[in-house]
Motif scaffolding. Sequence first.
Motif, PDB file in Angstrom:
ATOM      1  N   GLY A  39      -3.752   9.245  -0.765  1.00 41.87           N
ATOM      2  CA  GLY A  39      -4.029   9.415   0.658  1.00 41.87           C
ATOM      3  C   GLY A  39      -4.028   8.094   1.385  1.00 41.87           C
ATOM      4  O   GLY A  39      -3.193   7.229   1.138  1.00 41.87           O
ATOM      5  N   SER A  40      -4.970   7.915   2.264  1.00 40.95           N
ATOM      6  CA  SER A  40      -5.040   6.656   3.010  1.00 40.95           C
ATOM      7  C   SER A  40      -6.340   5.928   2.673  1.00 40.95           C
ATOM      8  O   SER A  40      -7.050   5.464   3.544  1.00 40.95           O
ATOM      9  N   SER A  41      -6.645   5.851   1.402  1.00 48.32           N
ATOM     10  CA  SER A  41      -7.861   5.189   0.932  1.00 48.32           C
ATOM     11  C   SER A  41      -7.688   3.682   0.896  1.00 48.32           C
ATOM     12  O   SER A  41      -6.592   3.191   0.625  1.00 48.32           O
ATOM     13  N   PRO A  42      -8.768   2.949   1.110  1.00 46.82           N
ATOM     14  CA  PRO A  42      -8.704   1.510   0.856  1.00 46.82           C
ATOM     15  C   PRO A  42      -8.733   1.314  -0.655  1.00 46.82           C
ATOM     16  O   PRO A  42      -9.609   1.832  -1.343  1.00 46.82           O
ATOM     17  N   MET A  43      -7.741   0.639  -1.179  1.00 44.45           N
ATOM     18  CA  MET A  43      -7.603   0.444  -2.619  1.00 44.45           C
ATOM     19  C   MET A  43      -8.109  -0.943  -2.982  1.00 44.45           C
ATOM     20  O   MET A  43      -7.790  -1.922  -2.307  1.00 44.45           O
TER      21      MET A  43
END
Length: 123
Positions: A40-44
């Motif tokens: 998704g658009s998670s901070p990695m």
Amino acid sequence: MTSSSIARVIATDAALEFIAEIRRDHPDILFHQSGGCCDGSSPMCYPLADYRVGETDIKLGDIGDVPFYINRSQFEVWQHTQLIIDVVPGRGGMFSLDNGRERRFLTRSRLFGGGEACPLPDR
């Protein structure tokens, strides 16, 4: 940062505590805002030595003394927002250092307004 500028990326107290926890196991880390795909658009969150910052990556700032990057094409979409990194229950991204800790990082956002100046930091 001057009083007329505001950070492009900030972290909640919970996120800062979680960053400190991860840094006990992995002292040198960085964040990259995922653009979708698998997680998704998670901070990695990655070990610094395991992630190569590309020419199209833009440094938005630092959270907890950890650099935070986003791809230029994604920045074009989000350039008018402040990213707020938080922590929620759940499983982190499959390659992110928050995976397996029963909590994960989450990006929230707010639109800049009122003439807020939002310069990018030096790379």
